[in-house]
Design an enzyme around this catalytic site. Structure first.
Site, PDB file in Angstrom:
ATOM      1  N   LYS A  70       0.872  -1.178   0.000  1.00 37.95           N
ATOM      2  CA  LYS A  70       0.000   0.000   0.000  1.00 37.95           C
ATOM      3  C   LYS A  70       0.906   1.224   0.000  1.00 37.95           C
ATOM      4  CE  LYS A  70      -4.100   2.057   2.043  1.00 37.95           C
ATOM      5  NZ  LYS A  70      -3.690   3.400   1.676  1.00 37.95           N
ATOM      6  N   GLU A 126      -0.522   5.015  -8.501  1.00 42.83           N
ATOM      7  CA  GLU A 126      -0.238   5.921  -7.382  1.00 42.83           C
ATOM      8  C   GLU A 126       0.965   6.790  -7.750  1.00 42.83           C
ATOM      9  OE1 GLU A 126      -1.273   6.340  -2.958  1.00 42.83           O
ATOM     10  OE2 GLU A 126      -2.157   5.175  -4.588  1.00 42.83           O
ATOM     11  N   GLU A 133       3.128   1.753   4.565  1.00 45.12           N
ATOM     12  CA  GLU A 133       1.794   2.106   5.063  1.00 45.12           C
ATOM     13  C   GLU A 133       0.922   0.891   5.324  1.00 45.12           C
ATOM     14  OE1 GLU A 133      -1.871   5.180   4.004  1.00 45.12           O
ATOM     15  OE2 GLU A 133      -0.236   4.881   2.593  1.00 45.12           O
ATOM     16  N   LYS A 149      -3.865  -2.218   7.234  1.00 43.02           N
ATOM     17  CA  LYS A 149      -2.819  -1.327   7.735  1.00 43.02           C
ATOM     18  C   LYS A 149      -2.462  -1.710   9.160  1.00 43.02           C
ATOM     19  CE  LYS A 149      -3.366   3.075   6.722  1.00 43.02           C
ATOM     20  NZ  LYS A 149      -3.986   4.421   6.565  1.00 43.02           N
TER      21      LYS A 149
END
Length: 489
Positions: free
Chosen positions: A259, A317, A415, A439
């Protein structure tokens, strides 16, 4: 821009609609009221775009910003109304979040539009609304492209002179892009047409939705993705590690990826033209570059695509990359890296990490399984370290696989992880369990405790309008040498 037709309903009637929807309890009753209004509008006026952009101002990409938030609006109204800067009403406008001694304002503290209404109502000489929805949209179109405070004051003065206090309250809500009537965008769009929400998720254009779905009885394909129309990305559902296999429906394997700590972005490419949009469809092309000669990213990745890949929509991303430490930097460094136009091989720079593709050579491919979509990526992309990369994945099938990958992410100070079903299709705008995020802070034993000092607070809104609801905190800077004055960050 707004419809050119002058045959438009009174804006005061539209405001009564909003008041009626706001007062009703329950989504079904709100939808019934809006449905009646939509039917009447269609029968008399046709194109619903003028109303739709006022109902969903936060989705109106043709008026992306007005350059006016509460504080600017407050100061502008103080000027337009001729209020003394130290007067009670000026103070309530400027400090609209703070409860005062006046009980009349204490009930609405934290709601700027309602505070403004109370100040305007005692000074407005307009008793009956005579302006149309079309008139309002013309003024808002002008406001959205103004560049100076004087022009903004002129438009706000126009609203004060020509509109009732109640109408101005709703205009303010539109400018702030938050109507507060208790209806989600999903509910509003589905009242307009059963395919409207799905179409908006793949085009992000209220105008296109209103044009393509003007007939409520004609159904459209939900797979209507087009190049240079930003889509709403698929989102990940939150789960605990032990619940992942069950949440994914018992699939025999899943993909596990890092992530990333960046900004979700989609890249559209066609015939040498590049466009970048954020998760909320904000256009960032001016930062990263529309062609090979401009921006802080496009000139470096322009030649990284196979010549047969003529048009693409990539999901990924955007992160900041540190070429010295050869690592991804925290999210807070991304914007400064994107804005840095200076030359320098060792400076932080934007890097786009691709993890999905939804459109290729004129064809939407969201109905293909994830495993087939990601297999396309290395065939059309030549990776360039620190500029354009493909996010790798590992395969897992058990809770232990999830725990092991999460432990690796924690050790690497990442993360978290994202788990995906290889057989899933791409669902624009939806958050479902085909994509799951995990997470460390979801797991009590992996969370960190931090000692902080509260240094400020912000008053809330609505039911929390008379109390502090958000706090600003500071932490001690441990890098200060011993014997020096302590410093807080």
């Amino acid at each position: 821009m707004s419809s050119a037709s002058r045959d438009s309903p009174l804006f005061s009637d539209f405001c009564r609609l909003l008041e009626s929807i706001s007062a009703r309890k329950g989504t079904d009753l709100k939808k019934q009221r809006l449905e009646k209004y939509v039917q009447e509008w269609r029968a008399r006026y046709g194109d619903f775009f003028d109303a739709m952009r006022l109902l969903l101002p936060h989705l109106d990409k043709e008026r992306t910003t007005y350059g006016m938030k509460e504080q600017v609006l407050a100061k502008t109204y103080v000027d337009v109304l001729g209020l003394g800067k130290d007067s009670e009403d000026a103070n309530y406008l400027i400090h609209w979040r703070m409860p005062g001694k006046n009980k009349q304002y204490q009930k609405i503290v934290g709601d700027f539009a309602s505070v403004a209404y109370e100040v305007i109502a005692s000074r407005s000489t307009v008793i009956r609304g005579t302006m149309t929805v079309h008139d309002v949209n013309q003024q808002l179109d002008t406001l959205s492209i103004t560049s100076g405070r004087q022009q903004q004051r002129d438009i706000i003065r126009h609203f004060f002179v020509n509109y009732t206090a109640d109408e101005q309250k709703w205009i303010i809500r539109v400018i702030l892009k938050e109507l507060k009537v208790g209806m989600s965008e999903n509910s509003v769009l589905n009242v307009f047409h059963s395919d409207a929400f799905n179409l908006f998720n793949v085009c992000s254009s209220l105008h296109k939705v209103c044009v393509d779905l003007k007939d409520p009885f004609i159904r459209l394909s939900t797979n209507d993705i087009a190049i240079f129309y930003p889509i709403k990305p698929q989102l990940a559902h939150k789960e605990l590690p032990q619940d992942v296999p069950k949440a994914m429906g018992g699939t025999d394997k899943f993909y596990i990826q890092q992530k990333l700590d960046g900004e979700r972005l989609q890249l559209h490419v066609k015939d040498g033209v590049f466009r970048y949009w954020s998760r909320k469809t904000t256009d960032y092309t001016h930062l990263y570059g529309a062609n090979e000669n401009e921006g802080t990213l496009t000139p470096y990745i322009y030649n990284c695509f196979h010549h047969k890949a003529r048009s693409l929509i990539l999901d990924g991303e955007m992160v900041a990359w540190d070429p010295i430490g050869e690592q991804y930097l925290p999210f807070g460094t991304l914007k400064s890296a994107a804005l840095d136009q200076t030359d320098g091989k060792n400076k932080a720079r934007p890097c786009f990490i691709v993890f999905d593709i939804v459109y290729c050579n004129g064809t939407p491919i969201i109905e293909q399984p994830l495993s087939e979509r990601v297999a396309i990526l290395p065939k059309i992309i030549t990776e360039k370290k620190g500029h354009l990369e493909i996010l790798p994945h590992t395969e897992g099938s058990s809770v232990q696989d999830v725990v092991d990958e999460l432990d690796k992410a924690v050790a690497a100070r990442q993360e978290g992880i994202v788990i995906k079903n290889p057989s899933c299709t791409y669902a624009p705008g939806q958050r479902n369990k085909d994509w799951i995020k995990v997470k460390p802070d979801y797991v009590d034993s992996l969370g960190d405790d931090v000692d902080v000092l509260i240094i400020g607070g912000i008053y809330g809104t609505g039911r929390r309008g008379d109390r502090l609801s958000h706090f600003m905190c500071a932490i001690k800077d441990n890098n200060v040498p011993l014997g020096s004055e302590p410093r807080l960050l």
